[in-house]
Design a protein around this motif. Structure first.
Motif, mmCIF file in Angstrom:
data_model
loop_
_atom_site.group_PDB
_atom_site.id
_atom_site.type_symbol
_atom_site.label_atom_id
_atom_site.label_comp_id
_atom_site.label_asym_id
_atom_site.label_seq_id
_atom_site.Cartn_x
_atom_site.Cartn_y
_atom_site.Cartn_z
ATOM 1 N N UNK A 1 44.432 16.795 -8.842
ATOM 2 C CA UNK A 1 43.950 16.958 -7.465
ATOM 3 C C UNK A 1 43.721 18.428 -7.136
ATOM 4 N N UNK A 2 44.676 19.280 -7.502
ATOM 5 C CA UNK A 2 44.538 20.721 -7.241
ATOM 6 C C UNK A 2 43.369 21.325 -8.016
ATOM 7 N N UNK A 3 43.043 20.742 -9.157
ATOM 8 C CA UNK A 3 41.949 21.249 -9.988
ATOM 9 C C UNK A 3 40.586 20.704 -9.552
ATOM 10 N N UNK A 4 40.578 19.846 -8.549
ATOM 11 C CA UNK A 4 39.318 19.289 -8.072
ATOM 12 C C UNK A 4 38.735 18.218 -8.969
ATOM 13 N N UNK A 5 39.573 17.536 -9.736
ATOM 14 C CA UNK A 5 39.109 16.527 -10.678
ATOM 15 C C UNK A 5 39.121 15.118 -10.101
ATOM 16 N N UNK B 1 49.800 4.931 0.455
ATOM 17 C CA UNK B 1 50.482 6.000 1.214
ATOM 18 C C UNK B 1 51.135 7.013 0.270
ATOM 19 N N UNK B 2 51.796 6.499 -0.770
ATOM 20 C CA UNK B 2 52.453 7.401 -1.725
ATOM 21 C C UNK B 2 51.426 8.245 -2.488
ATOM 22 N N UNK B 3 50.307 7.638 -2.859
ATOM 23 C CA UNK B 3 49.255 8.386 -3.550
ATOM 24 C C UNK B 3 48.687 9.456 -2.628
ATOM 25 N N UNK B 4 48.406 9.087 -1.384
ATOM 26 C CA UNK B 4 47.886 10.048 -0.417
ATOM 27 C C UNK B 4 48.832 11.213 -0.194
ATOM 28 N N UNK B 5 50.118 10.917 -0.124
ATOM 29 C CA UNK B 5 51.119 11.972 0.058
ATOM 30 C C UNK B 5 51.135 12.920 -1.141
ATOM 31 N N UNK B 6 51.009 12.383 -2.341
ATOM 32 C CA UNK B 6 51.013 13.219 -3.550
ATOM 33 C C UNK B 6 49.828 14.182 -3.593
ATOM 34 N N UNK B 7 48.669 13.715 -3.165
ATOM 35 C CA UNK B 7 47.482 14.571 -3.253
ATOM 36 C C UNK B 7 47.198 15.308 -1.947
ATOM 37 N N UNK B 8 48.112 15.202 -0.991
ATOM 38 C CA UNK B 8 47.977 15.953 0.253
ATOM 39 C C UNK B 8 46.924 15.395 1.195
ATOM 40 N N UNK C 1 43.578 4.343 -1.498
ATOM 41 C CA UNK C 1 43.763 3.185 -2.367
ATOM 42 C C UNK C 1 42.923 3.271 -3.633
ATOM 43 N N UNK C 2 41.941 4.170 -3.654
ATOM 44 C CA UNK C 2 41.069 4.317 -4.826
ATOM 45 C C UNK C 2 40.895 5.795 -5.148
ATOM 46 N N UNK C 3 41.062 6.123 -6.413
ATOM 47 C CA UNK C 3 40.800 7.474 -6.897
ATOM 48 C C UNK C 3 39.904 7.364 -8.126
ATOM 49 N N UNK C 4 38.960 8.260 -8.245
ATOM 50 C CA UNK C 4 38.134 8.331 -9.450
ATOM 51 C C UNK C 4 38.370 9.701 -10.066
ATOM 52 N N UNK C 5 38.603 9.740 -11.360
ATOM 53 C CA UNK C 5 38.916 10.992 -12.032
ATOM 54 C C UNK C 5 37.794 11.419 -12.950
#
Length: 166
Positions: free
Chosen positions: A76-80, A130-137, A142-146
């Protein structure tokens, strides 16, 4: 590969061994299940008792869980990471290597995104939105694409180990 060790007192841990005793475990499910099936085969000093199956499973679960979360934060911090179902739906397919769904992602959203990205592998990240959102600020996601990178591959490897433990 992850290091396994047994301390001087005989307690099992995941990490580097200070006295040089221990072994390395590859992150595929066969190796993980083999070590869980036969924890007595973990290298240790002769007078140290073998760790229990439950202890090994608990320590490995904690390790993979922490590693997956750490790699997610780094990605997340790397913008990926492309986060949120609307942004993911608009992303160019060639820029993605994996789609992550939270455990509470909606069936309709999941079906739509999996239909759009048939060639991209998808995983259920064993956390709530909620936990995922908290981790990435961010707020709940509910969905992340890397996007492809070494960090993304490390995240996938950690997820593979985490999921294989149940």
């Amino acid at each position: 590969m992850i290091p396994l060790g047994i301390s001087q007192e005989g307690s099992f841990f995941v990490g580097r061994c200070t006295d040089g005793r221990g072994q390395w475990l590859c992150i595929n499910s066969k190796c993980i299940h083999r070590i869980l099936k036969e924890p007595h085969k973990i290298r240790r000093k002769r007078d140290c008792p073998a760790p229990s199956r439950e202890m090994v499973q608990e320590q490995l679960f904690a390790h993979f869980s922490n590693e997956a979360k750490r790699h997610l934060v780094e990605a997340s911090k790397s913008g990926l990471i492309v986060h949120g179902s609307h942004r993911v739906k608009k992303e160019v397919k060639q820029n993605l290597c994996v789609i992550l769904f939270s455990t509470d992602s909606g069936t309709a959203t999941r079906t739509q995104i999996e239909e759009l990205y048939k060639q991209v592998q998808s995983w259920t990240f064993p956390l709530s939105s909620r936990e995922i959102g908290r981790l990435i600020g961010r707020g709940p996601r509910s969905v992340l694409a890397l996007q492809p990178s070494r960090r993304t591959q490390s995240l996938i490897d950690s997820l593979r180990g985490w999921v294989s433990l149940g």
